[in-house]
Design an enzyme around this catalytic site. Structure first.
Site, PDB file in Angstrom:
ATOM      1  N   PHE A 113      32.942  38.781  22.002  1.00  0.00           N
ATOM      2  CA  PHE A 113      32.733  37.706  23.022  1.00  0.00           C
ATOM      3  C   PHE A 113      33.580  37.358  24.119  1.00  0.00           C
ATOM      4  O   PHE A 113      33.741  35.881  24.521  1.00  0.00           O
ATOM      5  CB  PHE A 113      32.122  36.380  22.339  1.00  0.00           C
ATOM      6  CG  PHE A 113      30.831  36.610  21.357  1.00  0.00           C
ATOM      7  CD1 PHE A 113      30.131  37.821  21.600  1.00  0.00           C
ATOM      8  CD2 PHE A 113      30.277  35.506  20.697  1.00  0.00           C
ATOM      9  CE1 PHE A 113      29.045  38.017  20.713  1.00  0.00           C
ATOM     10  CE2 PHE A 113      29.390  35.866  19.854  1.00  0.00           C
ATOM     11  CZ  PHE A 113      28.522  37.172  19.926  1.00  0.00           C
ATOM     12  N   ASN A 143      31.692  41.169  15.619  1.00  0.00           N
ATOM     13  CA  ASN A 143      32.938  40.663  16.065  1.00  0.00           C
ATOM     14  C   ASN A 143      33.369  39.180  16.165  1.00  0.00           C
ATOM     15  O   ASN A 143      34.291  38.847  16.749  1.00  0.00           O
ATOM     16  CB  ASN A 143      33.081  41.412  17.160  1.00  0.00           C
ATOM     17  CG  ASN A 143      32.947  42.993  17.115  1.00  0.00           C
ATOM     18  OD1 ASN A 143      33.390  43.556  16.030  1.00  0.00           O
ATOM     19  ND2 ASN A 143      32.212  43.350  17.945  1.00  0.00           N
ATOM     20  N   THR A 144      32.451  38.313  15.782  1.00  0.00           N
ATOM     21  CA  THR A 144      32.709  36.801  15.540  1.00  0.00           C
ATOM     22  C   THR A 144      32.755  36.629  13.859  1.00  0.00           C
ATOM     23  O   THR A 144      31.771  36.780  13.562  1.00  0.00           O
ATOM     24  CB  THR A 144      31.766  36.178  16.293  1.00  0.00           C
ATOM     25  OG1 THR A 144      32.158  36.501  17.659  1.00  0.00           O
ATOM     26  CG2 THR A 144      32.107  34.482  16.224  1.00  0.00           C
ATOM     27  N   ASN A 204      21.561  45.050  16.951  1.00  0.00           N
ATOM     28  CA  ASN A 204      22.802  45.051  17.485  1.00  0.00           C
ATOM     29  C   ASN A 204      23.533  46.432  17.043  1.00  0.00           C
ATOM     30  O   ASN A 204      22.938  47.355  16.469  1.00  0.00           O
ATOM     31  CB  ASN A 204      23.618  43.866  17.062  1.00  0.00           C
ATOM     32  CG  ASN A 204      24.537  43.392  17.958  1.00  0.00           C
ATOM     33  OD1 ASN A 204      25.454  43.917  18.419  1.00  0.00           O
ATOM     34  ND2 ASN A 204      24.410  42.056  18.251  1.00  0.00           N
ATOM     35  N   SER A 213      26.525  39.785  16.186  1.00  0.00           N
ATOM     36  CA  SER A 213      27.605  40.542  16.532  1.00  0.00           C
ATOM     37  C   SER A 213      28.462  40.339  15.322  1.00  0.00           C
ATOM     38  O   SER A 213      28.750  39.457  14.489  1.00  0.00           O
ATOM     39  CB  SER A 213      28.052  39.754  17.598  1.00  0.00           C
ATOM     40  OG  SER A 213      29.737  40.427  17.757  1.00  0.00           O
ATOM     41  N   ASN A 252      32.985  48.924  19.241  1.00  0.00           N
ATOM     42  CA  ASN A 252      33.464  47.690  20.116  1.00  0.00           C
ATOM     43  C   ASN A 252      33.817  46.607  18.980  1.00  0.00           C
ATOM     44  O   ASN A 252      33.234  46.344  18.302  1.00  0.00           O
ATOM     45  CB  ASN A 252      32.729  47.402  21.196  1.00  0.00           C
ATOM     46  CG  ASN A 252      31.781  46.342  20.821  1.00  0.00           C
ATOM     47  OD1 ASN A 252      31.953  44.915  20.870  1.00  0.00           O
ATOM     48  ND2 ASN A 252      30.665  46.599  20.523  1.00  0.00           N
ATOM     49  N   LYS A 265      18.364  38.050  17.883  1.00  0.00           N
ATOM     50  CA  LYS A 265      18.729  39.403  17.906  1.00  0.00           C
ATOM     51  C   LYS A 265      19.360  39.863  16.724  1.00  0.00           C
ATOM     52  O   LYS A 265      20.292  38.906  16.346  1.00  0.00           O
ATOM     53  CB  LYS A 265      19.640  39.865  19.348  1.00  0.00           C
ATOM     54  CG  LYS A 265      20.348  41.273  19.035  1.00  0.00           C
ATOM     55  CD  LYS A 265      21.079  41.453  20.400  1.00  0.00           C
ATOM     56  CE  LYS A 265      21.519  42.904  20.373  1.00  0.00           C
ATOM     57  NZ  LYS A 265      22.130  43.267  21.610  1.00  0.00           N
TER      58      LYS A 265
HETATM   59  C1  LIG Z   1      31.076  47.388  24.453  1.00  0.00           C
HETATM   60  C2  LIG Z   1      29.653  46.711  23.751  1.00  0.00           C
HETATM   61  C3  LIG Z   1      29.502  45.430  23.865  1.00  0.00           C
HETATM   62  C4  LIG Z   1      28.824  44.858  23.512  1.00  0.00           C
HETATM   63  N1  LIG Z   1      28.595  43.442  23.750  1.00  0.00           N
HETATM   64  C5  LIG Z   1      27.481  42.887  23.124  1.00  0.00           C
HETATM   65  C6  LIG Z   1      26.929  41.214  23.248  1.00  0.00           C
HETATM   66  O1  LIG Z   1      27.860  40.702  23.785  1.00  0.00           O
HETATM   67  N2  LIG Z   1      25.870  40.727  22.845  1.00  0.00           N
HETATM   68  C7  LIG Z   1      25.032  41.252  22.238  1.00  0.00           C
HETATM   69  O2  LIG Z   1      24.036  40.989  21.944  1.00  0.00           O
HETATM   70  N3  LIG Z   1      25.009  42.700  22.036  1.00  0.00           N
HETATM   71  C8  LIG Z   1      26.192  43.539  22.657  1.00  0.00           C
HETATM   72  N4  LIG Z   1      26.159  44.915  22.563  1.00  0.00           N
HETATM   73  C9  LIG Z   1      25.242  45.573  21.676  1.00  0.00           C
HETATM   74  C10 LIG Z   1      24.313  46.146  22.332  1.00  0.00           C
HETATM   75  O3  LIG Z   1      23.511  45.164  22.916  1.00  0.00           O
HETATM   76  C11 LIG Z   1      23.113  47.109  21.576  1.00  0.00           C
HETATM   77  O4  LIG Z   1      22.362  46.025  20.877  1.00  0.00           O
HETATM   78  C12 LIG Z   1      23.798  48.073  20.767  1.00  0.00           C
HETATM   79  O5  LIG Z   1      25.053  48.612  21.429  1.00  0.00           O
HETATM   80  C13 LIG Z   1      22.958  49.136  20.364  1.00  0.00           C
HETATM   81  O6  LIG Z   1      22.330  49.868  21.602  1.00  0.00           O
HETATM   82  P1  LIG Z   1      23.139  51.346  22.047  1.00  0.00           P
HETATM   83  O7  LIG Z   1      23.239  52.135  20.555  1.00  0.00           O
HETATM   84  O8  LIG Z   1      22.033  51.525  23.107  1.00  0.00           O
HETATM   85  O9  LIG Z   1      24.300  50.839  22.301  1.00  0.00           O
HETATM   86  C14 LIG Z   1      27.547  45.565  22.813  1.00  0.00           C
HETATM   87  C15 LIG Z   1      27.560  46.958  22.919  1.00  0.00           C
HETATM   88  C16 LIG Z   1      28.609  47.590  23.228  1.00  0.00           C
HETATM   89  C17 LIG Z   1      28.671  49.193  23.061  1.00  0.00           C
END
Ligand SMILES: Cc1cc2nc3c(=O)[nH]c(=O)nc-3n(C[C@H](O)[C@H](O)[C@H](O)COP(=O)(O)O)c2cc1C
Length: 337
Positions: free
Chosen positions: A116, A178-179, A247, A176, A112, A218
């Protein structure tokens, strides 16, 4: 009754971002009509006490799935021990251009670069006020894309002040990918100055409001051993209440050759599992139980969750696993405890 195996092929036939919205709307409707309550098993409690809070079980919803807090009650009804909403920024912002969300089913993974996208913190807080949920609610805060990185702390301070009265804990998202330049805030004096200012404000808010709200940082999986040590030392010396590891990753080694491997963004799900566990283990060795660890990254089964707990985490969070396994994942992890 687990309906997700039936639903999944239909959802996977849609583009990922549409599927995301459709799923949450369906879930909301199922919750409001009482259907969800019929199909969701009642889960036994597995209480965990950390950060002065009692979590009814150690499986949480990771940030980013409900960025605006629009689905708190429906998500809570799936049995999570805690829900984290956001990342939310001081002002609303659209995020990156679409497409910005990709499924890699061969790897049980997601890429992704949402950036934000959110309706701003005022909207999110309104949704929290309207919700009937009284369990543990984390609010994850970030900075607007157009706030210069040198002024990032100002955005986090706005988020902290506004979220403080309504959050069970507040997560500072500096990881993140992505910022632009956000991850820079994990390094050297930048993280030190940021943590110092946020800690000071947390203590002031505690005095002012008479309620202590834990502060959690985080972090990314893409950190060197030296960076992990440095962050751990700061968490200890500033008495930060918790750390979420991790993350998404920008590393593509585990999906090399995949048609989507070159898409910019954060990779999550199975390919980030080992890296996230490595960071949890590294933190645990440095922290020695002084700062609790919340693990995320590639938890798709009960065994994956157990690995994270064995590496030193007190709680876990899931996101990508829900896309591939559905809400049954929560029950499975709890059954494996
Ligand atoms: C589509 C998507 C959007 C995410 N958006 C955020 C976010 O806004 N803030 C954040 O701290 N983590 C965000 N994450 C990260 C997740 O909270 C998590 O830390 C990361 O995906 C690892 O866990 P997983 O393997 O179970 O997905 C996002 C993950 C995905 C897949």
């Amino acid at each position: 009754m687990n309906l997700y195996p039936l639903l999944r092929p239909l959802l996977f036939a849609l583009d990922p971002e549409t599927a995301h919205e459709v799923t949450l709307k369906l879930l909301q409707t199922a919750h409001r009509t009482g259907l969800a309550q019929l199909t969701t098993p009642r889960l036994a409690d597995h209480p965990v006490e950390i950060m002065g809070l009692t979590f009814k079980n150690p499986v949480g919803l990771a940030a980013g799935l409900d960025k605006n807090g629009d689905y708190i009650d429906a998500l809570a009804a799936l049995g999570f021990g805690f829900i984290e909403i956001g990342t939310v920024t001081p002002r609303p912002q659209p995020g990156n251009p679409k497409p910005r969300l990709f499924r890699l089913p061969e790897h049980q993974a997601i890429i992704n670069r949402m950036g934000f996208n959110n309706l701003g913190i005022d909207h999110l807080l309104q949704q929290v006020s309207n919700s009937a949920y009284h369990g543990i609610l984390g609010i994850n805060i970030g900075k607007n894309f157009d706030t210069p990185i040198a002024d990032a702390a100002d955005d986090y301070l706005i988020g902290l002040r506004k979220a403080y009265p309504l959050a069970s804990y507040i997560t500072i998202n500096i990881s993140s990918p992505n910022t632009q330049n956000l991850r820079q805030l994990q390094q050297g004096d930048e993280i030190k100055n940021l943590i110092a200012r946020l800690k000071e404000e947390q203590l002031r808010l505690h005095q002012e409001q008479g309620r202590y709200v834990p502060l959690v940082v985080k972090i990314a999986p893409d950190l060197s051993d030296e960076e992990i040590r440095h962050i751990a030392q700061l968490l200890k010396s500033y008495a930060i209440d918790g750390v979420i590891a991790t993350n998404t990753t920008i590393v593509r080694a585990n999906i090399a050759g995949h048609a989507l491997a070159k898409e910019t963004g954060g990779l999550s799900g199975a390919p980030v599992k080992e890296q996230a566990t490595y960071v949890v283990r590294g933190l645990a060795a440095e922290l020695n139980g002084t700062v609790p660890i919340i693990a995320a990254g590639g938890i798709i089964s009960a065994e994956d969750a157990q690995e994270k707990l064995a590496a030193g985490a007190s709680l876990v969070q899931v996101y990508s696993g829900l896309i591939y396994r559905g809400p049954q994942l929560v029950a499975d992890v709890l059954a494996g405890l």
